[in-house]
Design an enzyme around this catalytic site. Structure first.
Site, PDB file in Angstrom:
ATOM      1  N   ALA A 130       0.835  -1.201   0.000  1.00  0.00           N
ATOM      2  CA  ALA A 130       0.000   0.000   0.000  1.00  0.00           C
ATOM      3  C   ALA A 130       0.869   1.250   0.000  1.00  0.00           C
ATOM      4  O   ALA A 130       0.564   2.245  -0.662  1.00  0.00           O
ATOM      5  CB  ALA A 130      -0.917   0.001   1.213  1.00  0.00           C
ATOM      6  N   LYS A 187      21.082 -23.428 -17.462  1.00  0.00           N
ATOM      7  CA  LYS A 187      20.775 -22.910 -18.800  1.00  0.00           C
ATOM      8  C   LYS A 187      19.280 -22.608 -18.845  1.00  0.00           C
ATOM      9  O   LYS A 187      18.447 -23.512 -18.894  1.00  0.00           O
ATOM     10  CB  LYS A 187      21.142 -23.918 -19.882  1.00  0.00           C
ATOM     11  CG  LYS A 187      20.936 -23.372 -21.284  1.00  0.00           C
ATOM     12  CD  LYS A 187      21.519 -24.296 -22.335  1.00  0.00           C
ATOM     13  CE  LYS A 187      21.490 -23.676 -23.712  1.00  0.00           C
ATOM     14  NZ  LYS A 187      20.157 -23.293 -24.165  1.00  0.00           N
ATOM     15  N   CYS A 234     -19.604 -34.427 -12.833  1.00  0.00           N
ATOM     16  CA  CYS A 234     -20.536 -35.506 -12.543  1.00  0.00           C
ATOM     17  C   CYS A 234     -21.411 -35.031 -11.392  1.00  0.00           C
ATOM     18  O   CYS A 234     -20.916 -34.506 -10.398  1.00  0.00           O
ATOM     19  CB  CYS A 234     -19.760 -36.753 -12.148  1.00  0.00           C
ATOM     20  SG  CYS A 234     -20.735 -37.940 -11.218  1.00  0.00           S
TER      21      CYS A 234
HETATM   22  S1  IVH Z   1      26.004 -17.567 -22.231  1.00  0.00           S
HETATM   23  C1  IVH Z   1      28.915 -16.508 -25.352  1.00  0.00           C
HETATM   24  N1  IVH Z   1      24.669 -18.512 -20.169  1.00  0.00           N
HETATM   25  O1  IVH Z   1      21.424 -20.313 -24.338  1.00  0.00           O
HETATM   26  C2  IVH Z   1      27.912 -17.172 -24.518  1.00  0.00           C
HETATM   27  N2  IVH Z   1      23.591 -18.513 -22.292  1.00  0.00           N
HETATM   28  O2  IVH Z   1      23.307 -20.418 -27.295  1.00  0.00           O
HETATM   29  C3  IVH Z   1      26.598 -16.509 -24.589  1.00  0.00           C
HETATM   30  N3  IVH Z   1      21.295 -19.342 -22.239  1.00  0.00           N
HETATM   31  O3  IVH Z   1      21.209 -17.846 -26.721  1.00  0.00           O
HETATM   32  C4  IVH Z   1      25.518 -17.171 -23.859  1.00  0.00           C
HETATM   33  N4  IVH Z   1      21.220 -19.748 -20.080  1.00  0.00           N
HETATM   34  O4  IVH Z   1      19.935 -17.426 -24.639  1.00  0.00           O
HETATM   35  C5  IVH Z   1      24.649 -18.264 -21.499  1.00  0.00           C
HETATM   36  N5  IVH Z   1      23.604 -19.268 -18.246  1.00  0.00           N
HETATM   37  C6  IVH Z   1      23.588 -19.019 -19.569  1.00  0.00           C
HETATM   38  C7  IVH Z   1      22.443 -19.274 -20.364  1.00  0.00           C
HETATM   39  C8  IVH Z   1      22.497 -19.011 -21.729  1.00  0.00           C
HETATM   40  C9  IVH Z   1      20.548 -19.772 -21.225  1.00  0.00           C
HETATM   41  C10 IVH Z   1      20.833 -19.287 -23.642  1.00  0.00           C
HETATM   42  C11 IVH Z   1      21.154 -18.029 -24.349  1.00  0.00           C
HETATM   43  C12 IVH Z   1      21.830 -18.426 -25.627  1.00  0.00           C
HETATM   44  C13 IVH Z   1      21.642 -19.906 -25.660  1.00  0.00           C
HETATM   45  C14 IVH Z   1      22.896 -20.647 -26.053  1.00  0.00           C
END
Ligand code: IVH
Length: 692
Positions: A43, A130, A447
């Site tokens: 709030a 990732k 049901c």
């Molecule tokens: S590093 C030079 N770290 O995965 C390295 N990428 O091609 C650049 N991604 O397009 C990426 N988690 O969108 C990096 N912890 C992470 C990531 C990550 C997801 C994606 C990113 C990239 C694709 C790999």
């Protein structure tokens, strides 16, 4: 306009106030979205926000793109402009071998390329989740977000700044010490809970649902109407840098990737908690396994982990091959989506009578388990996806969410001829034959058989017996099927009338197991009111609501007899829950079930209702500052709140007490200025004891 804030100086010129408000709101955004520890009530935040909006309405010339008010969206574009990335956005080599060897091969390659022999010490890496979203480049100039761009082909992306501004986790303005040019790279994604809620909303409106979190996030980012984008909750994790002012020109010089991430965190960017330093191949393997085991429990989707050489000097030495750095690799987890064939479509009946179409599938290994069933949610969704027997479909299993059919793979002409019928929901319950009806405005058929329906009875028993309710250990689906189908039990109380001989007479039931069930039933009789209440399976009464009801009323009779108005007094109970409770306890057969359970010896401690008289500290507002000698801040807060007091984040004239520990800073000064009473921890304890 009144605010209770630290910097409030009512006589300051409006332009100064406007700048103060922006700064405060940026800081509150950071605490809320990035640190996950808000320091003021919603709030109060809303009040600050409205004050800023009002000031900006009076001085439109002072509205800047980094104002928090610019997060709400509204602009509509014809198309996105193209952006050339100052530093190309690379991709990473992917390792699909989901064994330890995936990590070991990468480490071996790195060591080879760096010319390290066996005696050389292990290479230091950073291991990260990732994230399954889309890559984003955020460009800040003089600390202000000026451009957000998608990856595109790595050279040219799309300018999605107005949509990205709506993401609360992305700072619009950075602290004063950041480099003049700073491009932060990371992943925009949608949390699973946000995704489920979004799809639930789409379903309720009869709209198309999103296939997965990645598509939902990508769709939101590529919305031309930023007002729509603002309604799609997105999140962000930073994992790298693009163009940055070089050290020669006063920019930062980091030695390691990890140090860079820590700095991004300090500057206000979310960095995933799972990021970790790993020494050599064995740590990488351990990381892969640990994160893999946590995958289902994470609040967001990940499709693997990423390993990066930690030393930036070594990274530079290794360089790139065809747009992929040699110092990083993405090590994937088993896919969460697979193809399989629909063998049939069943309709299942839930505890509340809800009919759910379920696709029976040729067994397929997806997201780490073998899946043979996938939900189609409801009739509309089954038809929208047009899933039919014989179709090849994409199934998805992400997290601990029930597997679902994502879509049908476009059938070939030959397959087209052999497709089954369009799915229609039966108009009678497939289990008990009672009418199945779909209420106006509802997506589900139900049901109408109630406890006449054996499917509903089975589910009701399983619900009652589950661990989070009264817990009857060993009473699982198979046994309940046998008991209900064999007419051994009909109702919940029948459970407690089961003798050893009746149980032992069941097919495939060993004497020992029968004895265990009898003992488990006996043990379950000593329960608690919240567990019992939750176990009754009243629609809309989950565990949390059951706890609140028990706390408020103290005993079951008071709950059973409470009017809707009285029920509405309970925390978190709204009109739908109140109505549902009344409906349940107005049915004589439900009361009968409760009475019989009590007669069978099911008991729980009962108490008087929670005091309705004002609590000792109610109406009093506390601010906690500094480090207290024995209590953590959360503990102190819980104690104060349990006694009815409020805990605020900042000191104002309305503050009753400031509780100060060591290293109390400006809040203590402010309290002294305003003449607010200051307590130490002992003083707080005394106040609490005095009143108890
Ligand atoms: S590093 C030079 N770290 O995965 C390295 N990428 O091609 C650049 N991604 O397009 C990426 N988690 O969108 C990096 N912890 C992470 C990531 C990550 C997801 C994606 C990113 C990239 C694709 C790999």
């Amino acid at each position: 306009m009144q605010t209770q804030d630290l910097f409030n100086t009512p006589d300051a010129p409006e332009t100064t106030r406007l700048e103060q408000l922006k700064q405060q709101i940026h800081e509150h955004d950071r605490r809320y979205y990035v640190l996950d520890e808000p320091s003021i009530p919603d709030a109060e935040y809303d009040r600050l926000f409205k004050e800023l909006q009002a000031l900006e309405a009076r001085h439109p010339e002072l509205i800047t793109p980094d104002s928090p008010t610019q997060r709400v969206g509204g602009g509509v574009l014809d198309q996105f402009a193209s952006v050339r990335h100052a530093v190309p956005m690379l991709s990473i080599r992917t390792e699909t071998d989901s064994e330890a060897s995936g990590a070991q091969n990468f480490d071996a390659r790195v060591r080879r390329e760096l010319g390290l022999d066996e005696s050389a010490p292990p290479v230091e890496y950073v291991a990260e989740p990732k994230f399954d979203g889309l890559a984003m480049s955020l460009r800040y100039e003089q600390g202000v977000l000026v451009k957000a761009a998608t990856r595109g082909d790595g050279e040219m992306g799309e300018d999605v700044t107005q949509n990205i501004r709506t993401i609360g986790q992305i700072p619009l303005r950075l602290p004063p010490d950041v480099p003049p040019v700073l491009e932060v790279r990371g992943e925009v994604y949608m949390r699973r809970a946000d995704f489920e809620a979004l799809n639930e909303k789409q379903r309720a409106k009869g709209l198309k649902t999103f296939v997965n979190t990645r598509n939902a996030a990508a769709g939101a980012v590529r919305q031309l109407d930023s007002g729509i984008a603002a309604q799609r909750p997105l999140s962000f994790f930073a994992y790298g840098l693009g163009e940055v002012t070089p050290p020669e020109a006063g920019g930062p010089s980091f030695a390691t990737h990890h140090e860079m991430l820590q700095t991004l965190k300090i500057w206000g960017f979310p960095v995933a908690a799972g990021v970790s330093i790993a020494l050599g191949a064995s740590d990488l393997v351990a990381y892969y396994q640990t994160i893999g085991a946590q995958r289902d429990a994470l609040p967001y989707d990940i499709d693997g982990v990423v390993y990066k050489v930690n030393s930036l000097a070594l990274q530079r030495r290794m360089g790139f091959v065809t747009r992929e750095p040699r110092w990083a690799v993405a090590h994937k987890f088993p896919a969460q989506e697979q193809l399989t064939v629909v063998l049939g479509i069943d309709v299942q009946v839930g505890r509340t009578g809800k009919l759910t179409p379920v696709a029976k599938l040729a067994p397929v290994f997806v997201g780490g388990v073998t899946v043979t069933n996938a939900t189609l949610h409801n009739e509309d969704e089954a038809r929208r996806k047009d899933v039919r027997v014989g179709d090849t479909v994409i199934v998805r299993r992400a997290g601990d969410v029930i597997p679902e059919v994502v879509s049908v793979v476009v059938p070939t002409n030959a397959a087209l001829a052999q497709r089954g019928e369009v799915f229609t929901m039966p108009r009678v319950c497939p289990v008990c034959g009672s009418a199945a009806v779909r209420e106006e405005g509802e997506a589900d058929y139900r049901c109408t058989g109630g406890l006449f329906c054996s499917a509903q009875r089975k589910q009701a028993i399983l619900h009652f017996a589950q661990r989070r309710a009264v817990e009857v250990e060993g009473l699982g689906e198979k046994l309940v099927d046998q008991l209900v189908d064999g007419n051994v039990i009909r109702t919940l109380p029948d459970l407690y009338r089961l003798g050893l001989s009746a149980l032992a007479a069941l097919d495939r039931m060993a004497d020992k197991s029968a004895q265990n069930i009898v003992e488990a039933l006996e043990k379950s009789k000593q329960t608690t009111l919240p567990r019992f209440l939750f176990g009754l399976g009243i629609r809309h009464v989950g565990e949390a609501t059951a706890k609140e009801l028990a706390r408020h009323f103290g005993n079951l009779d008071a709950i059973m007899d409470a009017t809707e108005e009285q029920l509405l007094q309970v925390n978190d109970v709204g009109p739908i829950v109140a109505k549902s409770l009344r409906l349940f306890f107005d049915q004589p057969h439900n009361r009968e079930v409760v009475e019989q359970l009590r007669a069978c010896g099911v008991t729980w401690p009962e108490g008087p209702p929670a005091p309705v008289t004002p609590q000792p500290l109610s109406g009093k507002t506390f601010v906690i500052t500094g480090t207290l000698p024995t209590l953590s801040r959360d503990e102190a807060k819980a104690l104060i709140e349990a006694a009815g007091g409020k805990v605020a984040g900042s000191v104002s004239k309305k503050t009753t007490f400031v509780v100060a520990g060591t290293e109390a800073g400006s809040k203590l000064t402010k309290a002294q200025e305003l003449g607010v009473a200051v307590l130490d921890e002992a003083g707080l304890q005394e106040l609490l004891n005095d009143h108890s």
